[in-house]
Design a protein around this motif. Structure first.
Motif, short mmCIF file in Angstrom:
data_model
loop_
_atom_site.label_atom_id
_atom_site.label_comp_id
_atom_site.label_asym_id
_atom_site.label_seq_id
_atom_site.Cartn_x
_atom_site.Cartn_y
_atom_site.Cartn_z
N THR A 134 26.12 -20.33 52.57
CA THR A 134 26.90 -20.70 53.76
C THR A 134 26.91 -19.54 54.76
O THR A 134 26.88 -18.38 54.34
N GLN B 218 22.35 -16.66 61.45
CA GLN B 218 23.76 -16.82 61.85
C GLN B 218 23.90 -16.81 63.37
O GLN B 218 24.66 -17.61 63.93
N SER C 92 31.56 -17.87 63.58
CA SER C 92 32.85 -18.09 64.22
C SER C 92 32.78 -19.30 65.16
O SER C 92 31.70 -19.78 65.49
N ASP D 156 26.58 -25.27 57.76
CA ASP D 156 25.88 -24.82 56.54
C ASP D 156 24.42 -25.25 56.55
O ASP D 156 23.52 -24.45 56.28
N ASP E 32 28.40 -17.13 57.97
CA ASP E 32 29.66 -16.57 58.46
C ASP E 32 29.64 -16.73 59.98
O ASP E 32 29.26 -15.83 60.71
#
Lengths: 172, 169
Positions: free
Chosen positions: B52, A32, B56, A15, B54
């Protein structure tokens, strides 16, 4: 470091790593990808992680370096100007934005990379100046100066924004 | 609060003081008009803290999880199989019934088998009774002879007996 330890110590930081990457890259998907990229690199070199004294700070530093490398690489490939790289449609830049919270987030995104990283590490993640200094490879004093500058800039923008809104209301 | 806010913008506040500021602005919706814009600043920080990703698991770790899952499944299936075998084994004696083979045919109905056996035993008994009848007659004859010798009427009784036999034949 076994999978369980890796899961506990490294993945639990995802996070914070994501928020840092998003602050630097100003793009959710790119952030990400960066987190995943870093997790995989660290998984491959997990045995070396046992020697790291402060794992969270080390991870954040690695994350920042990875993001800066990504920006440099992207800039070389696309020949983008420094402050235009990875800029997704910024809510702040859209016309008739009424939500001050969203505009403030845009204001933070508009700060230079070092300042926005520092203000978020301090005000979002609640990190000590010494930790931020380690992550950014600066002295604590330099961190403090950059933090103060970042906050002052945001304050000026907020005051400017308030005046603008007052003028619109006054004229309207 | 104003002094603390000024200190904050100078970058001189501690983490504790910043937490105090944050608590004041985020949990208090009715701040003074002069603080309203700064409230949005701390709310923005608070919102960002909730974000937060995503993401994997790394491939190696996924494999570890897969291997773990494989063993969990393997043990589960083995347990189910063992339970089934045990259940069948326990039920087996209840399902296995007594039976008899009669003239090469399997008879599962116990009542029928019992009736059949009794009938056959009666037949055997009758057969034995009939088969022993001549012997019993002989015994009776011997007994009569012994009695006749004692009483002198043997010849008469034999004659009477022979007469009866000739009439029957």
């Amino acid at each position: 470091m076994d999978p369980k330890q890796f899961n506990t110590q490294i993945l639990s930081l995802s996070d914070r790593l994501f928020r840092l990457a998003k602050s630097i890259l100003r793009n959710t998907e790119a952030a990400q990808d960066a987190v995943q990229d870093l997790n995989m690199k660290l998984w491959e070199k997990r045995s070396a992680l046992e020697e790291v004294e402060n794992v969270p700070a080390f991870m954040l530093r690695s994350m920042r370096n990875l993001c800066l490398d990504n920006i440099r690489q992207k800039r070389e490939e696309d020949e983008l100007p420094v402050e235009l790289e990875f800029t997704e449609p910024n809510p702040h830049q859209q016309v008739e934005q009424k939500d001050l919270v969203i505009r403030i987030r845009g204001m933070i995104d508009d700060l230079p990379e070092l300042q926005r990283t520092i203000i978020r590490m301090r005000d979002v993640e609640g990190m000590e100046l010494s930790e931020i200094a380690y992550v950014t490879s600066l002295t604590e004093n330099a961190v403090s100066v950059n933090l103060s500058r970042a906050r002052q800039k945001i304050r000026q923008k907020i005051i400017y924004e308030q005046k603008r809104v007052e003028e619109i209301v006054w004229k309207g | 609060m104003n002094d603390l806010l000024e200190k904050y913008f100078r970058g001189e506040t501690s983490l504790t003081e910043e937490a105090e500021l944050r608590h004041y602005f985020v949990s208090n919706e009715n701040v003074s008009a002069g603080h309203e814009a700064y409230r949005a600043l701390f709310v923005a920080f608070d919102q960002e803290q909730q974000e937060t990703p995503d993401v994997s698991l790394p491939k190696g770790l996924q494999q570890q999880h897969k291997v773990k899952r494989f063993w969990i499944r393997a043990f589960s299936y083995s347990g189910i199989a063992a339970a089934l075998v045990l259940a069948l084994w326990i039920q087996r004696p209840q399902q296995e019934k007594d039976y008899a083979i009669m003239h090469g045919r399997r008879i599962d109905d116990p009542e029928y088998a019992q009736r059949y056996a009794e009938k056959k035993l009666n037949d055997v008994n009758e057969m034995l009774q009939n088969g022993l009848k001549p012997l019993r007659d002989m015994e009776a004859l011997k007994e009569n002879l012994r009695n006749g010798r004692k009483n002198g009427s043997v010849k008469t009784e034999i004659t009477e007996s022979d007469k009866n036999r000739n009439i029957n034949n």
